[in-house]
Design a protein around this motif. Structure first.
Motif, PDB file in Angstrom:
ATOM      1  N   GLY A 134     -14.697 -27.113  10.698  1.00 11.24           N
ATOM      2  CA  GLY A 134     -14.070 -26.950   9.391  1.00 11.24           C
ATOM      3  C   GLY A 134     -12.771 -26.160   9.497  1.00 11.24           C
ATOM      4  N   PRO A 135     -12.005 -26.136   8.408  1.00 13.24           N
ATOM      5  CA  PRO A 135     -10.743 -25.390   8.432  1.00 13.24           C
ATOM      6  C   PRO A 135     -10.998 -23.888   8.532  1.00 13.24           C
ATOM      7  CG  PRO A 135     -11.234 -26.122   6.209  1.00 13.24           C
ATOM      8  CD  PRO A 135     -12.251 -26.762   7.106  1.00 13.24           C
ATOM      9  N   ALA A 136     -10.061 -23.182   9.140  1.00 12.63           N
ATOM     10  CA  ALA A 136     -10.190 -21.734   9.295  1.00 12.63           C
ATOM     11  C   ALA A 136     -10.055 -21.057   7.936  1.00 12.63           C
ATOM     12  CB  ALA A 136      -9.117 -21.216  10.244  1.00 12.63           C
ATOM     13  N   GLY A 137     -10.873 -20.061   7.700  1.00 14.38           N
ATOM     14  CA  GLY A 137     -10.812 -19.307   6.457  1.00 14.38           C
ATOM     15  C   GLY A 137      -9.656 -18.311   6.489  1.00 14.38           C
ATOM     16  N   PRO A 138      -9.393 -17.700   5.335  1.00 15.99           N
ATOM     17  CA  PRO A 138      -8.305 -16.718   5.294  1.00 15.99           C
ATOM     18  C   PRO A 138      -8.637 -15.497   6.153  1.00 15.99           C
ATOM     19  CG  PRO A 138      -9.587 -16.662   3.272  1.00 15.99           C
ATOM     20  CD  PRO A 138     -10.076 -17.841   4.057  1.00 15.99           C
ATOM     21  N   ALA A 139      -7.598 -14.877   6.649  1.00 16.73           N
ATOM     22  CA  ALA A 139      -7.793 -13.697   7.500  1.00 16.73           C
ATOM     23  C   ALA A 139      -8.408 -12.577   6.678  1.00 16.73           C
ATOM     24  CB  ALA A 139      -6.458 -13.256   8.075  1.00 16.73           C
ATOM     25  N   GLY A 140      -9.358 -11.903   7.246  1.00 17.40           N
ATOM     26  CA  GLY A 140     -10.012 -10.801   6.553  1.00 17.40           C
ATOM     27  C   GLY A 140      -9.248  -9.499   6.762  1.00 17.40           C
ATOM     28  N   LEU A 141      -9.739  -8.459   6.100  1.00 16.38           N
ATOM     29  CA  LEU A 141      -9.135  -7.138   6.241  1.00 16.38           C
ATOM     30  C   LEU A 141      -9.780  -6.405   7.402  1.00 16.38           C
ATOM     31  CD1 LEU A 141      -9.045  -6.028   2.489  1.00 16.38           C
ATOM     32  CD2 LEU A 141      -7.203  -7.036   3.828  1.00 16.38           C
ATOM     33  N   ALA A 142      -8.984  -5.578   8.066  1.00 18.91           N
ATOM     34  CA  ALA A 142      -9.499  -4.776   9.175  1.00 18.91           C
ATOM     35  C   ALA A 142      -8.828  -3.416   9.156  1.00 18.91           C
ATOM     36  CB  ALA A 142      -9.241  -5.477  10.514  1.00 18.91           C
ATOM     37  N   GLY A 143      -9.548  -2.431   9.610  1.00 21.30           N
ATOM     38  CA  GLY A 143      -8.969  -1.094   9.727  1.00 21.30           C
ATOM     39  C   GLY A 143      -8.542  -0.487   8.411  1.00 21.30           C
ATOM     40  N   VAL A 144      -9.372  -0.605   7.373  1.00 20.81           N
ATOM     41  CA  VAL A 144      -9.019  -0.040   6.062  1.00 20.81           C
ATOM     42  C   VAL A 144      -9.009   1.488   6.151  1.00 20.81           C
ATOM     43  CG1 VAL A 144      -9.697   0.141   3.635  1.00 20.81           C
ATOM     44  CG2 VAL A 144     -10.030  -2.017   4.862  1.00 20.81           C
ATOM     45  N   GLN A 145      -7.963   2.102   5.623  1.00 21.62           N
ATOM     46  CA  GLN A 145      -7.871   3.554   5.615  1.00 21.62           C
ATOM     47  C   GLN A 145      -7.038   4.038   4.436  1.00 21.62           C
ATOM     48  OE1 GLN A 145      -5.105   3.541   9.348  1.00 21.62           O
ATOM     49  NE2 GLN A 145      -4.866   5.566   8.415  1.00 21.62           N
ATOM     50  N   ALA A 146      -7.309   5.246   3.992  1.00 20.67           N
ATOM     51  CA  ALA A 146      -6.549   5.872   2.909  1.00 20.67           C
ATOM     52  C   ALA A 146      -5.516   6.824   3.500  1.00 20.67           C
ATOM     53  CB  ALA A 146      -7.491   6.637   1.979  1.00 20.67           C
ATOM     54  N   VAL A 147      -4.290   6.763   2.982  1.00 27.76           N
ATOM     55  CA  VAL A 147      -3.203   7.631   3.431  1.00 27.76           C
ATOM     56  C   VAL A 147      -2.678   8.385   2.215  1.00 27.76           C
ATOM     57  CG1 VAL A 147      -0.915   7.737   4.480  1.00 27.76           C
ATOM     58  CG2 VAL A 147      -2.582   6.041   5.291  1.00 27.76           C
ATOM     59  N   ASP A 148      -2.718   9.700   2.260  1.00 26.62           N
ATOM     60  CA  ASP A 148      -2.214  10.525   1.152  1.00 26.62           C
ATOM     61  C   ASP A 148      -0.758  10.906   1.398  1.00 26.62           C
ATOM     62  OD1 ASP A 148      -4.645  10.623  -0.285  1.00 26.62           O
ATOM     63  OD2 ASP A 148      -5.415  12.137   1.107  1.00 26.62           O
ATOM     64  N   GLY A 149       0.069  10.722   0.369  1.00 24.03           N
ATOM     65  CA  GLY A 149       1.454  11.176   0.469  1.00 24.03           C
ATOM     66  C   GLY A 149       1.527  12.694   0.284  1.00 24.03           C
ATOM     67  N   ALA A 150       2.663  13.251   0.624  1.00 27.62           N
ATOM     68  CA  ALA A 150       2.852  14.700   0.471  1.00 27.62           C
ATOM     69  C   ALA A 150       2.836  15.075  -0.996  1.00 27.62           C
ATOM     70  CB  ALA A 150       4.175  15.116   1.113  1.00 27.62           C
ATOM     71  N   SER A 151       2.381  16.272  -1.285  1.00 26.91           N
ATOM     72  CA  SER A 151       2.331  16.774  -2.659  1.00 26.91           C
ATOM     73  C   SER A 151       3.708  17.315  -3.061  1.00 26.91           C
ATOM     74  CB  SER A 151       1.282  17.888  -2.758  1.00 26.91           C
ATOM     75  OG  SER A 151       1.239  18.407  -4.060  1.00 26.91           O
ATOM     76  N   LYS A 152       4.050  17.133  -4.342  1.00 19.31           N
ATOM     77  CA  LYS A 152       5.320  17.625  -4.859  1.00 19.31           C
ATOM     78  C   LYS A 152       5.056  18.400  -6.148  1.00 19.31           C
ATOM     79  CE  LYS A 152      10.000  16.207  -6.120  1.00 19.31           C
ATOM     80  NZ  LYS A 152      10.964  15.102  -6.132  1.00 19.31           N
ATOM     81  N   ARG A 153       5.661  19.562  -6.286  1.00 12.92           N
ATOM     82  CA  ARG A 153       5.488  20.375  -7.491  1.00 12.92           C
ATOM     83  C   ARG A 153       6.589  20.013  -8.492  1.00 12.92           C
ATOM     84  NH1 ARG A 153       3.343  26.319  -7.155  1.00 12.92           N
ATOM     85  NH2 ARG A 153       1.595  24.956  -6.707  1.00 12.92           N
ATOM     86  N   ILE A 154       6.148  19.735  -9.701  1.00 12.82           N
ATOM     87  CA  ILE A 154       7.084  19.410 -10.783  1.00 12.82           C
ATOM     88  C   ILE A 154       6.991  20.533 -11.819  1.00 12.82           C
ATOM     89  CG2 ILE A 154       7.677  17.751 -12.593  1.00 12.82           C
ATOM     90  CD1 ILE A 154       6.544  15.560 -10.864  1.00 12.82           C
ATOM     91  N   PRO A 155       8.105  21.185 -12.125  1.00 10.13           N
ATOM     92  CA  PRO A 155       8.072  22.301 -13.078  1.00 10.13           C
ATOM     93  C   PRO A 155       7.785  21.823 -14.496  1.00 10.13           C
ATOM     94  CG  PRO A 155      10.329  21.781 -12.505  1.00 10.13           C
ATOM     95  CD  PRO A 155       9.463  20.932 -11.625  1.00 10.13           C
ATOM     96  N   SER A 156       7.417  22.742 -15.348  1.00 11.38           N
ATOM     97  CA  SER A 156       7.135  22.431 -16.742  1.00 11.38           C
ATOM     98  C   SER A 156       8.337  21.734 -17.376  1.00 11.38           C
ATOM     99  CB  SER A 156       6.825  23.736 -17.502  1.00 11.38           C
ATOM    100  OG  SER A 156       6.686  23.474 -18.874  1.00 11.38           O
ATOM    101  N   GLY A 157       8.079  20.605 -18.022  1.00  7.22           N
ATOM    102  CA  GLY A 157       9.137  19.832 -18.664  1.00  7.22           C
ATOM    103  C   GLY A 157       9.893  18.931 -17.713  1.00  7.22           C
TER     104      GLY A 157
END
Length: 198
Positions: A84-107
């Motif tokens: 049969g035909p090849a299926g769609p490529a699956g996902l591999a190596g799933v991981q979460a990446v957090d960006g750097a935190s930034k402080r936003i002043p009041s307003g």
């Protein structure tokens, strides 16, 4: 004439007439009596000629079921079907990446540092942390996630975005540069919209 008539009614004549009468009525008598087995030729009466009761009597009762036979040998294997035909490529190596935190002043309002996927992976999901601030948008840009936040509270808030990354079997963007331009444009548009609102 009378003599001739007397001669015709002789005892022999009377016996002949009686015999003739019996001969002509014998068939009618035979037709009125029952026909026995001796009177029927083989195969001259079919099952359809018999009454329902007679047919049931001839059928008889069903005998007991016989024992189940042994299972026969297994047949030869059939030919292998086409691939049969090849299926769609699956996902591999799933991981979460957090960006750097930034402080936003009041307003204040600003874009947060992006969360970038490792090489060879693309964004399959997004996330963010805005404390008590408001998220203007959090979007995936191919290989990274960007966001824009507004702090309308009376204290400073820390904001950050998150990228959920995975390999997708070769469908990885070659460069983050087009996505970077789109992110910068979205930040400018959000800032302009905020200025108009104020």
């Amino acid at each position: 004439m009378i003599n001739k008539l007397r001669a015709a009614t002789s005892p022999a004549m009377i016996v002949a007439v009686i015999a003739l009468v019996f001969a002509t009525t014998g068939g009618a008598y035979a037709a009125t009596r029952l026909i026995g087995g001796k009177d029927i030729r083989n195969g001259s009466i079919g099952l359809a000629d018999l009454s329902g009761a007679a047919r049931r009597a001839l059928r008889g009762r069903q005998g007991p079921s016989g024992e189940r036979g042994t299972t026969g040998p297994q047949g030869a294997a059939g030919p292998t079907g086409a691939t049969g035909p090849a299926g769609p490529a699956g996902l591999a190596g799933v991981q979460a990446v957090d960006g750097a935190s930034k402080r936003i002043p009041s307003g204040g309002a600003d874009g947060a540092p992006t969360a970038n996927c490792p090489a060879g992976k693309v964004v399959i999901g997004t996330g963010f942390n805005a404390s008590i601030g408001w998220a203007g948008f959090v979007k995936a840009y191919g290989t990274f996630v960007g966001g824009f936040f507004l702090n309308d509270s009376s204290i400073d808030v820390d904001v950050s975005v998150q990228a959920i990354c995975a390999s997708t079997g070769g469908a990885v963007a070659a460069s983050a540069r087009p996505g970077r331009s789109a992110f910068e444009r979205d930040v400018r548009e959000a800032q302009a919209a905020l200025r108009q609102r104020r």
